[in-house]
Every structure is written in structure tokens, then in C-alpha cells.
Design an enzyme around this catalytic site. Structure first.
Site, short mmCIF file in Angstrom:
data_model
loop_
_atom_site.label_atom_id
_atom_site.label_comp_id
_atom_site.label_asym_id
_atom_site.label_seq_id
_atom_site.Cartn_x
_atom_site.Cartn_y
_atom_site.Cartn_z
N ASP A 259 -6.52 -7.04 -6.28
CA ASP A 259 -6.16 -7.82 -5.09
C ASP A 259 -7.34 -8.72 -4.71
O ASP A 259 -8.00 -8.50 -3.69
CB ASP A 259 -5.79 -6.87 -3.94
CG ASP A 259 -5.28 -7.62 -2.71
OD1 ASP A 259 -4.83 -8.78 -2.87
OD2 ASP A 259 -5.34 -7.06 -1.61
N ASN B 207 -19.55 -6.38 -8.72
CA ASN B 207 -18.69 -7.52 -9.01
C ASN B 207 -17.55 -7.03 -9.90
O ASN B 207 -17.79 -6.45 -10.96
CB ASN B 207 -19.53 -8.59 -9.73
CG ASN B 207 -18.72 -9.81 -10.07
OD1 ASN B 207 -17.63 -9.72 -10.63
ND2 ASN B 207 -19.25 -10.96 -9.72
N ASP C 31 -15.83 -3.14 -4.66
CA ASP C 31 -15.90 -4.34 -3.83
C ASP C 31 -17.36 -4.80 -3.84
O ASP C 31 -18.27 -4.01 -4.09
CB ASP C 31 -15.44 -4.05 -2.39
CG ASP C 31 -14.97 -5.31 -1.67
OD1 ASP C 31 -13.76 -5.52 -1.55
OD2 ASP C 31 -15.84 -6.10 -1.22
N SER C 32 -17.58 -6.10 -3.56
CA SER C 32 -18.96 -6.61 -3.55
C SER C 32 -19.48 -6.78 -2.13
O SER C 32 -20.57 -7.31 -1.94
CB SER C 32 -19.03 -7.94 -4.31
OG SER C 32 -18.14 -8.86 -3.73
N ARG D 37 0.85 -1.20 0.00
CA ARG D 37 0.00 0.00 0.00
C ARG D 37 0.88 1.25 0.00
O ARG D 37 0.57 2.24 -0.66
CB ARG D 37 -0.94 -0.02 1.22
CG ARG D 37 -2.09 -1.03 1.05
CD ARG D 37 -3.14 -0.89 2.14
NE ARG D 37 -2.73 -1.43 3.41
CZ ARG D 37 -3.06 -2.64 3.87
NH1 ARG D 37 -3.83 -3.43 3.15
NH2 ARG D 37 -2.65 -3.05 5.05
N CYS E 231 -3.40 -14.44 -3.83
CA CYS E 231 -3.10 -14.91 -2.47
C CYS E 231 -3.49 -16.38 -2.35
O CYS E 231 -3.71 -16.88 -1.26
CB CYS E 231 -3.79 -14.04 -1.43
SG CYS E 231 -5.57 -14.08 -1.52
N1 SAH Z 1 -6.84 -4.92 -1.01
C1 SAH Z 1 -7.57 -5.06 0.23
C2 SAH Z 1 -7.89 -6.51 0.56
C3 SAH Z 1 -8.73 -7.23 -0.48
S1 SAH Z 1 -9.49 -8.67 0.13
C4 SAH Z 1 -6.80 -4.36 1.35
O1 SAH Z 1 -5.64 -3.94 1.12
O2 SAH Z 1 -7.32 -4.24 2.45
C5 SAH Z 1 -10.56 -9.15 -1.14
C6 SAH Z 1 -11.85 -8.35 -1.24
O3 SAH Z 1 -12.53 -8.82 -2.40
C7 SAH Z 1 -12.85 -8.52 -0.11
O4 SAH Z 1 -13.13 -7.26 0.43
C8 SAH Z 1 -14.13 -9.10 -0.77
O5 SAH Z 1 -15.32 -8.53 -0.26
C9 SAH Z 1 -13.94 -8.70 -2.19
N2 SAH Z 1 -14.57 -9.54 -3.23
C10 SAH Z 1 -14.62 -10.88 -3.32
N3 SAH Z 1 -15.17 -11.26 -4.49
C11 SAH Z 1 -15.49 -10.14 -5.17
C12 SAH Z 1 -16.06 -9.86 -6.45
N4 SAH Z 1 -16.39 -10.85 -7.29
N5 SAH Z 1 -16.21 -8.59 -6.83
C13 SAH Z 1 -15.86 -7.57 -6.00
N6 SAH Z 1 -15.30 -7.77 -4.79
C14 SAH Z 1 -15.11 -9.02 -4.38
#
Ligand code: SAH
Length: 405
Positions: A309, A288, A258-259, A220, A349
Site C-alpha cells: 500500500d 525502505n 515503513d520508512s 483491512r 492511490c
Molecule cells: N496501509 C497504511 C497506509 C499506508 S500510507 C494504512 O492502512 O494505514 C503509505 C506509507 O508508506 C506511509 O506510512 C509512509 O511513511 C510509507 N513510505 C513511503 N515511502 C516509503 C518507502 N520507500 N519505504 C517504506 N515506507 C515508505
């Protein structure tokens, strides 16, 4: 005498290389009685060490990982004092790393890589309220030693509160029920930490993992350094960690997707906690990511900097093929959205996807998107998420910073 787990001949090799997992298929027999989580002696079944105790391990009859090694020293006793020593050593290793100095959110114990399989412990320092440690016990062995672990963490850190977030799905594989709540102290599960000068609210009771993705802390900061003047798309933004750093770095515009509605609500609150940031440059979208990327690609939008991510698409080796397609799909559309010279910060991850395979997937995505691009940096988890040399499985987070031409 401890119960003995006897290995198949030849299966002692990985133990001699200090790999801490003993799979069910490596076990030839069992002598004595042990309940889930009990410490057993691991005995070589053949080779030059036949009959010798090679390790002390936590027994887990329900799991494919039938035992996890606590100690490769057969003379070491696994007791309360053992956890006190190991936890104090893990905390001391973090204290010696300058990258972690002064950080409010730090992973103190990173399971196998700190010699403590099944134990995660994160510390969140609230400027007003002292230290809260959040533990996650994911193996039968760690679960059995909950009290000793909590006491050892308190002694090693002087923390005033400990919260148990042992509600991860992986516990089911160990035959464990979910468990969560305060082990020490009580009160508001929401803690406001400072990360690189940005205030972030962390909910240790309901947030993902122990509340925050500490593993991305350094990445970050890197993003912040890249953001000035750029139009940024932060995909899978969770509570806005990358988004707020991009704003702090002077991004022209930051669109975050985010979803999860609760994650986005906390992201908006986090922005409000930081009046120094220009909120008019931020937009949050409940959508999504795959669909949002496609929609913006069809609208011929461009971004100078994109973060991908995603959550674990491949929790295990069985999911690798489908996960590879999913990673390729989002990376492909991200490449299509990149402005000339634009940067893509892309992660996986998934334990099941190695660094080499991930690079191949990103390469295939760029080719299909008809974009030339080059890796300008390889990315990994922060220093408080070490990878033991004998445990390559610990390297779950891999990322690439890629620049398009
Ligand atoms: N980059 C973030 C962590 C990401 S964790 C940080 O630094 O804090 C992954 C995220 O993806 C979660 O918040 C989850 O809600 C979201 N997520 C999972 N599937 C998704 C989708 N299909 N579309 C959008 N968001 C999604």
C-alpha cells in the site's frame, strides 16, 4: 452582480455533463472583479447555451483548475446556508449506509464527490471524549468559507472539537499558505478509535492526511479474514492498520515495513493498546520497502500474504511513466516472495494511474517474476469515499487481490 467567467466555445460540454472543474485553458474571458475563492458565474461562450449561466463556481486565479463548481443550478446562492445544506446531506448519506454504522472513524465529506470541491472532513469518535472532526481545505473556494464550513459541520454532527489540517502541499497550487490548529474546542490531538474491534491511536495534528487512512477500512477487514495461519508481510504499514487486523485474524507472523519512524512508533503503541493480540508474532522494520523486498528475495524468503500500500507514486499525469516503473518493481519482487498459492493485496492511490493501467503493471510484474496469478477480487476505497459518476477523477484508490499458483 457576480463576476462572470466566460468559457471558450465548446468548453461548456464538460459542464453540461456536470464535471466540476474548469481549466484555465477553457476560459475565454472574464467580466467584473473577483478575488481568490469568490463565487463567479460560469457562462457558456458558444453553442446553443451561449450567454447562459451554467454554474456557480469558486474562482482560483493561481490554479490551473481556474474554477471549481459549487452548483450547477444558476439560481442557487452560495452562502452559509448552502454549506449547511450540502454538509448535512453528506452526513445523512453516510448515516444511510450500513457499512458505516457504528464506525468511529468516518469520512463525512469527500470533496467533489459530495458536491464540495476542496473540502475533506473526517470524524473520529473517541469512546471517552466525544467527536472530533478534522477538516482539510485544499481549494481557494473552500478556504474562503472556512467559518461557514466549521459551523455547518458542528451543526450536522454535534461534534465538540474541530481541527483544521489545511497543511497539504496541494494548497500551494491554489496560492494558499498552510494552516492548522483547533477551530473549535482544544486539547489532546491524539484520539483512540476502534476499528473492527482493534484500538488505533490517531494523531489528528501530526498524522498523515487527517491522521488515519480511513479509505482502507474495509480492505483491512478483508485482510483480517485472509490472515489465519499465514506469514504476512505488510509493506508501507504506517501506524499498523493492516498489521493489527492480520494479528486479529490469527496470522502466524506479521512483518511490517515503513520508512517513517514516527509512524512505526505509533504502530508499536497501537499494538500495546491491544493486549488481546499476540505481540510476539509482530515485527516492525524501519526500512525502505524496495530495498527490503529485494533483500528478502535474495534470501529466498517466502510469505503467504503480502500487502503493498505505497504512497502516491504519481501525484499527476506527468509522473505516470516513472511511477509505473516504481509500481512494477515492488510488485515484481512481491510476486517473487509469494509462496505457492500465496495472496498479494496490492494498491495504487495515484490519481494519474487508472485501474486499467494498474492491472497492466501488475500483470507485467507477474510475468517478469515468472509467476502465474489471477485476480480474485478488485478493491477500492470504503463507502465513505464515494466517486461521483460525473467525476471519475475521484476514483484514486484501486487495488487487486491476486492469488499466485
Ligand atoms: N496501509 C497504511 C497506509 C499506508 S500510507 C494504512 O492502512 O494505514 C503509505 C506509507 O508508506 C506511509 O506510512 C509512509 O511513511 C510509507 N513510505 C513511503 N515511502 C516509503 C518507502 N520507500 N519505504 C517504506 N515506507 C515508505
Amino acid at each position: 452582480m457576480s463576476a462572470q467567467l466566460i468559457l471558450q466555445a465548446g468548453k461548456e460540454k464538460s459542464l453540461l455533463r456536470h464535471h466540476p472543474w474548469i481549466f484555465a485553458g477553457s476560459v475565454a474571458g472574464f467580466e467584473g472583479r473577483a478575488r481568490p475563492g469568490d463565487t463567479v458565474d460560469v457562462v457558456a461562450g458558444g453553442g446553443r447555451y451561449a450567454g447562459q449561466v451554467l454554474a456557480k463556481a469558486a474562482f482560483s486565479p493561481a490554479s490551473q483548475i481556474r474554477a471549481r463548481v459549487w452548483s450547477f443550478d444558476p439560481a442557487e446562492t452560495v452562502d452559509h446556508a448552502f454549506f449547511k445544506r450540502r454538509i448535512a446531506a453528506a452526513v445523512a448519506r453516510r448515516a444511510a449506509l450500513p457499512e458505516l454504522a457504528g464506525q468511529d472513524g468516518v469520512r463525512l465529506v469527500h470533496a467533489e464527490s459530495d458536491g464540495l470541491p476542496g473540502l475533506i472532513a473526517d470524524r473520529y469518535r473517541d469512546k471517552d471524549g466525544g467527536d472530533t472532526v478534522v477538516v482539510q481545505l485544499t481549494s481557494a473556494g473552500a478556504d474562503k468559507w472556512r467559518d461557514a464550513i466549521a459551523d455547518s459541520l458542528q451543526k450536522a454532527t454535534g461534534c465538540s472539537r474541530i481541527y483544521d489540517r489545511s497543511d497539504s502541499e496541494v494548497r500551494a497550487r491554489e496560492g494558499l499558505e498552510p494552516q492548522s490548529g483547533w477551530l473549535l474546542g482544544e486539547g489532546d490531538p491524539r484520539i483512540v478509535i476502534d476499528e473492527h474491534g482493534v484500538r488505533m491511536a490517531v494523531d489528528v495534528a501530526t498524522g498523515h492526511k487527517t491522521g488515519f487512512y480511513l479509505d482502507q477500512r474495509e480492505n483491512r477487514l478483508m485482510l483480517r479474514g485472509l490472515a489465519a495461519g499465514r506469514r504476512v508481510l505488510n509493506c508501507y504499514c504506517y501506524t499498523g492498520g493492516f498489521s493489527l487486523q492480520a494479528l486479529a485474524g490469527g496470522a502466524r507472523e506479521v512483518i511490517s515495513v515503513d520508512s517513517s519512524a514516527p509512524a512505526l512508533a505509533l504502530a508499536a503503541e497501537n499494538l500495546a493498546l491491544n493486549p488481546q493480540l499476540d505481540a510476539s508474532r509482530a515485527e516492525w522494520l524501519d526500512a525502505n520497502v524496495s530495498e527490503e523486498l529485494r533483500r528478502r528475495r535474495d534470501a529466498n524468503e517466502t510469505f503467504d500474504l503480502i500487502v503493498l500500500d505505497p504512497p502516491k507514486f504519481a501525484p499527476s499525469a506527468a509522473h505516470v511513466e516513472r511511477a509505473s516503473r516504481a509500481y512494477k518493481d515492488i510488485n515484481l519482487n512481491a510476486f517473487k516472495l509469494l509462496a505457492p498459492g500465496g495472496l498479494l493485496m496490492t494498491y495504487s492511490c495515484s490519481g494519474g494511474i487508472g485501474a486499467e493501467l494498474f492491472q497492466q503493471i501488475v500483470t507485467a510484474a507477474a510475468l517478469d517474476a515468472r509467476r502465474d496469478a489471477a485476480i480474485v477480487k478488485r478493491l477500492q476505497g470504503a463507502a465513505d469515499h464515494p466517486v461521483a459518476l460525473t467525476f471519475p477523477e475521484g476514483e484514486y484508490l484501486k487495488g487487486l487481490l491476486v492469488q499466485a499458483t
